[in-house]
Design a protein around this motif. Sequence first.
Motif, PDB file in Angstrom:
ATOM      1  N   SER A  46     -25.470   1.620  14.308  1.00  0.00           N
ATOM      2  CA  SER A  46     -26.320   0.763  13.479  1.00  0.00           C
ATOM      3  C   SER A  46     -27.374   0.031  14.311  1.00  0.00           C
ATOM      4  O   SER A  46     -28.434  -0.323  13.797  1.00  0.00           O
ATOM      5  CB  SER A  46     -25.471  -0.244  12.706  1.00  0.00           C
ATOM      6  OG  SER A  46     -24.878  -1.182  13.567  1.00  0.00           O
ATOM      7  N   ALA A  47     -27.108  -0.176  15.595  1.00  0.00           N
ATOM      8  CA  ALA A  47     -28.061  -0.869  16.459  1.00  0.00           C
ATOM      9  C   ALA A  47     -29.168   0.059  16.950  1.00  0.00           C
ATOM     10  O   ALA A  47     -30.191  -0.411  17.471  1.00  0.00           O
ATOM     11  CB  ALA A  47     -27.333  -1.478  17.656  1.00  0.00           C
ATOM     12  N   GLU A  48     -29.012   1.350  16.756  1.00  0.00           N
ATOM     13  CA  GLU A  48     -29.985   2.308  17.268  1.00  0.00           C
ATOM     14  C   GLU A  48     -31.381   2.089  16.676  1.00  0.00           C
ATOM     15  O   GLU A  48     -32.379   2.126  17.396  1.00  0.00           O
ATOM     16  CB  GLU A  48     -29.528   3.734  16.985  1.00  0.00           C
ATOM     17  CG  GLU A  48     -30.448   4.773  17.567  1.00  0.00           C
ATOM     18  CD  GLU A  48     -29.936   6.185  17.368  1.00  0.00           C
ATOM     19  OE1 GLU A  48     -30.557   7.100  17.925  1.00  0.00           O
ATOM     20  OE2 GLU A  48     -28.921   6.379  16.666  1.00  0.00           O
ATOM     21  N   ALA A  49     -31.461   1.818  15.391  1.00  0.00           N
ATOM     22  CA  ALA A  49     -32.765   1.607  14.754  1.00  0.00           C
ATOM     23  C   ALA A  49     -33.465   0.386  15.343  1.00  0.00           C
ATOM     24  O   ALA A  49     -34.681   0.406  15.573  1.00  0.00           O
ATOM     25  CB  ALA A  49     -32.590   1.446  13.250  1.00  0.00           C
ATOM     26  N   ASP A  50     -32.705  -0.681  15.589  1.00  0.00           N
ATOM     27  CA  ASP A  50     -33.298  -1.876  16.187  1.00  0.00           C
ATOM     28  C   ASP A  50     -33.742  -1.612  17.621  1.00  0.00           C
ATOM     29  O   ASP A  50     -34.773  -2.128  18.061  1.00  0.00           O
ATOM     30  CB  ASP A  50     -32.309  -3.045  16.147  1.00  0.00           C
ATOM     31  CG  ASP A  50     -32.152  -3.606  14.751  1.00  0.00           C
ATOM     32  OD1 ASP A  50     -33.128  -3.585  13.987  1.00  0.00           O
ATOM     33  OD2 ASP A  50     -31.044  -4.076  14.418  1.00  0.00           O
ATOM     34  N   LYS A  91     -28.030  -9.496  19.489  1.00  0.00           N
ATOM     35  CA  LYS A  91     -26.828  -9.864  18.724  1.00  0.00           C
ATOM     36  C   LYS A  91     -25.838  -8.699  18.700  1.00  0.00           C
ATOM     37  O   LYS A  91     -24.636  -8.888  18.891  1.00  0.00           O
ATOM     38  CB  LYS A  91     -27.209 -10.266  17.308  1.00  0.00           C
ATOM     39  CG  LYS A  91     -26.028 -10.680  16.477  1.00  0.00           C
ATOM     40  CD  LYS A  91     -26.434 -11.072  15.076  1.00  0.00           C
ATOM     41  CE  LYS A  91     -25.193 -11.432  14.270  1.00  0.00           C
ATOM     42  NZ  LYS A  91     -25.477 -11.577  12.866  1.00  0.00           N
ATOM     43  N   ALA A  92     -26.356  -7.500  18.481  1.00  0.00           N
ATOM     44  CA  ALA A  92     -25.486  -6.320  18.456  1.00  0.00           C
ATOM     45  C   ALA A  92     -24.836  -6.103  19.816  1.00  0.00           C
ATOM     46  O   ALA A  92     -23.647  -5.765  19.896  1.00  0.00           O
ATOM     47  CB  ALA A  92     -26.287  -5.085  18.043  1.00  0.00           C
ATOM     48  N   TYR A  93     -25.604  -6.295  20.898  1.00  0.00           N
ATOM     49  CA  TYR A  93     -25.039  -6.154  22.242  1.00  0.00           C
ATOM     50  C   TYR A  93     -23.893  -7.147  22.460  1.00  0.00           C
ATOM     51  O   TYR A  93     -22.882  -6.804  23.071  1.00  0.00           O
ATOM     52  CB  TYR A  93     -26.099  -6.356  23.320  1.00  0.00           C
ATOM     53  CG  TYR A  93     -26.995  -5.173  23.569  1.00  0.00           C
ATOM     54  CD1 TYR A  93     -26.550  -3.872  23.422  1.00  0.00           C
ATOM     55  CD2 TYR A  93     -28.305  -5.368  23.984  1.00  0.00           C
ATOM     56  CE1 TYR A  93     -27.377  -2.798  23.675  1.00  0.00           C
ATOM     57  CE2 TYR A  93     -29.142  -4.299  24.239  1.00  0.00           C
ATOM     58  CZ  TYR A  93     -28.671  -3.006  24.084  1.00  0.00           C
ATOM     59  OH  TYR A  93     -29.497  -1.949  24.344  1.00  0.00           O
ATOM     60  N   GLN A  94     -24.051  -8.351  21.976  1.00  0.00           N
ATOM     61  CA  GLN A  94     -22.989  -9.348  22.127  1.00  0.00           C
ATOM     62  C   GLN A  94     -21.745  -8.926  21.344  1.00  0.00           C
ATOM     63  O   GLN A  94     -20.626  -9.043  21.845  1.00  0.00           O
ATOM     64  CB  GLN A  94     -23.470 -10.723  21.652  1.00  0.00           C
ATOM     65  CG  GLN A  94     -22.449 -11.819  21.845  1.00  0.00           C
ATOM     66  CD  GLN A  94     -22.078 -12.053  23.303  1.00  0.00           C
ATOM     67  OE1 GLN A  94     -22.904 -11.965  24.189  1.00  0.00           O
ATOM     68  NE2 GLN A  94     -20.823 -12.347  23.549  1.00  0.00           N
ATOM     69  N   GLU A  95     -21.934  -8.424  20.135  1.00  0.00           N
ATOM     70  CA  GLU A  95     -20.802  -7.957  19.337  1.00  0.00           C
ATOM     71  C   GLU A  95     -20.130  -6.756  19.991  1.00  0.00           C
ATOM     72  O   GLU A  95     -18.905  -6.631  19.962  1.00  0.00           O
ATOM     73  CB  GLU A  95     -21.255  -7.614  17.924  1.00  0.00           C
ATOM     74  CG  GLU A  95     -21.677  -8.827  17.122  1.00  0.00           C
ATOM     75  CD  GLU A  95     -22.250  -8.468  15.756  1.00  0.00           C
ATOM     76  OE1 GLU A  95     -22.071  -7.316  15.302  1.00  0.00           O
ATOM     77  OE2 GLU A  95     -22.873  -9.343  15.142  1.00  0.00           O
ATOM     78  N   ILE A  96     -20.927  -5.881  20.597  1.00  0.00           N
ATOM     79  CA  ILE A  96     -20.376  -4.729  21.312  1.00  0.00           C
ATOM     80  C   ILE A  96     -19.514  -5.207  22.474  1.00  0.00           C
ATOM     81  O   ILE A  96     -18.419  -4.694  22.710  1.00  0.00           O
ATOM     82  CB  ILE A  96     -21.504  -3.800  21.796  1.00  0.00           C
ATOM     83  CG1 ILE A  96     -22.129  -3.076  20.604  1.00  0.00           C
ATOM     84  CG2 ILE A  96     -21.004  -2.813  22.838  1.00  0.00           C
ATOM     85  CD1 ILE A  96     -23.426  -2.365  20.918  1.00  0.00           C
TER      86      ILE A  96
END
Length: 59
Positions: free
Chosen positions: A13-17, A35-40
């Motif tokens: 899901s983070a790929e598009a961003d 934000k996605a990196y932090q969740e990862i």
Amino acid sequence: MSTFQKLKDLVASAEADAIAFHEKSNKAAGTRLRKAYQEIKVLAQAGRTEVTELKNKES
């Protein structure tokens, strides 16, 4: 296994961003990507803990 699947879904899901930020210089996409990196990071640590607990339980 659910932690691994959640991690895969989050990366997908983070790929598009990531594309929007790097190729189009979209600053809002950069914020979402951070934000996605932090969740990862959090999910990866939870996965490491889960694997260690399962490994030690089997021993």
